[in-house]
Design a protein around this motif. Sequence first.
Motif, short mmCIF file in Angstrom:
data_model
loop_
_atom_site.label_atom_id
_atom_site.label_comp_id
_atom_site.label_asym_id
_atom_site.label_seq_id
_atom_site.Cartn_x
_atom_site.Cartn_y
_atom_site.Cartn_z
N LEU A 1 57.72 -14.69 -38.34
CA LEU A 1 57.44 -16.34 -37.91
C LEU A 1 58.10 -17.08 -38.62
O LEU A 1 58.70 -17.94 -38.05
CB LEU A 1 56.19 -16.49 -38.99
N VAL B 1 57.74 -20.29 -32.54
CA VAL B 1 56.83 -19.47 -33.88
C VAL B 1 55.68 -18.54 -32.49
O VAL B 1 55.02 -17.76 -32.84
CB VAL B 1 56.16 -20.51 -34.75
N VAL C 1 50.38 -19.65 -40.15
CA VAL C 1 51.66 -20.92 -39.35
C VAL C 1 52.26 -22.26 -40.70
O VAL C 1 52.81 -22.54 -40.13
CB VAL C 1 51.58 -22.41 -37.61
#
Length: 364
Positions: A210, A233, A305
């Motif tokens: 990521l 991402v 995230v």
Amino acid sequence: MSDVARHAVSGQPAPPGIGERLRKDYFRSPQQALISILGLGFFAWILWTVANWAIFSAVFDGDASPEECRAASGACWTVIAQRWRIILFGLYPFEEQWRSALACVTVVAMVVLSCLPSSWTGKRLAAIWLIGTALFYVLMKGGLLGMPLIGEERWGGLALTLFIFVTTCLIGFPLSIVLALLRRSELPVISKGIGLFIDAVRSLPLLSILFAFAVVVPFMLPQWLQAGKLYRVIFGAALFFAAYQAEIIRGGMQGVATGQSEAAKSLGLGYWQRTSRILLPQAMRNALPATINQFVISFKETSLVIVVGFFEILASGNAAYGTGDWTFAYREVYAFIALIYFVFVFSLSRYGAYLERRMAVGEL
């Protein structure tokens, strides 16, 4: 006719009753009985402690002040009543949050339709997922039908979590099938090259992937090839998903007898016919438990995230209690978020169990 009567007629001994099974399993000896009683007491104590905190001593008044909540000995659900919009919608504009809510409903409806047996064809599933994802994107992004344009940097909450999960699976699952088939290629260069690629991706933590797609990739590509940070991402997460799912599918393929492929060849079926009609359906059936587990893991990993700057549901929860008035109510916020995760993950796991039972009796 009862079970006891049926066994009496057939001459077979009747199965033990509930009391007999409990005695045999938990109270066979004094030591086992003591351990069972202590374990039951410990479980009852935990259950009562949680129930007392969450229900009996909790504050449910949506208009209660933070001071009243601090004075209570139980949970303060007032923070959920007053901050649920932040948790579910994040930074999305207040007056447009109905779009985010409708987008979440669209995702749920898409998943439910996909679970219906009448939708279990390649064309119908593809249509459901593509149309549902497009509708979700239009609702969140706007710019059509008089809806104001809202950039991805303002997306957040549950809608962003669902978007990342759905697009990761939508991109990653077909890619995993391609990778699994290429790794089984008869050409050593292709099979070994794809195997090296899959092992390399699987050897890296998702967090590093990521970070690489969010921060490093823009320095490696020209400006016209750089997509938005969110989409980079998502592609990195999809690549990670595909690498693991490819190995799951390959394991399912190895469970298919080689004689079936040879029989298909003798009938004149080409490679794509053998793969799509014989190999992949059985491989998916063999790999179903691990596939469901991979979907569950991917849904929970959407919370990662947060470290690359996205306001998904966990970050939204942090903002909900992050002000000076509600900093003490973090347990309630995390409990609410955990409940949301539980509903989605438990529903997915139960559906997987249903599919396993259905396949076990040969109904598919």
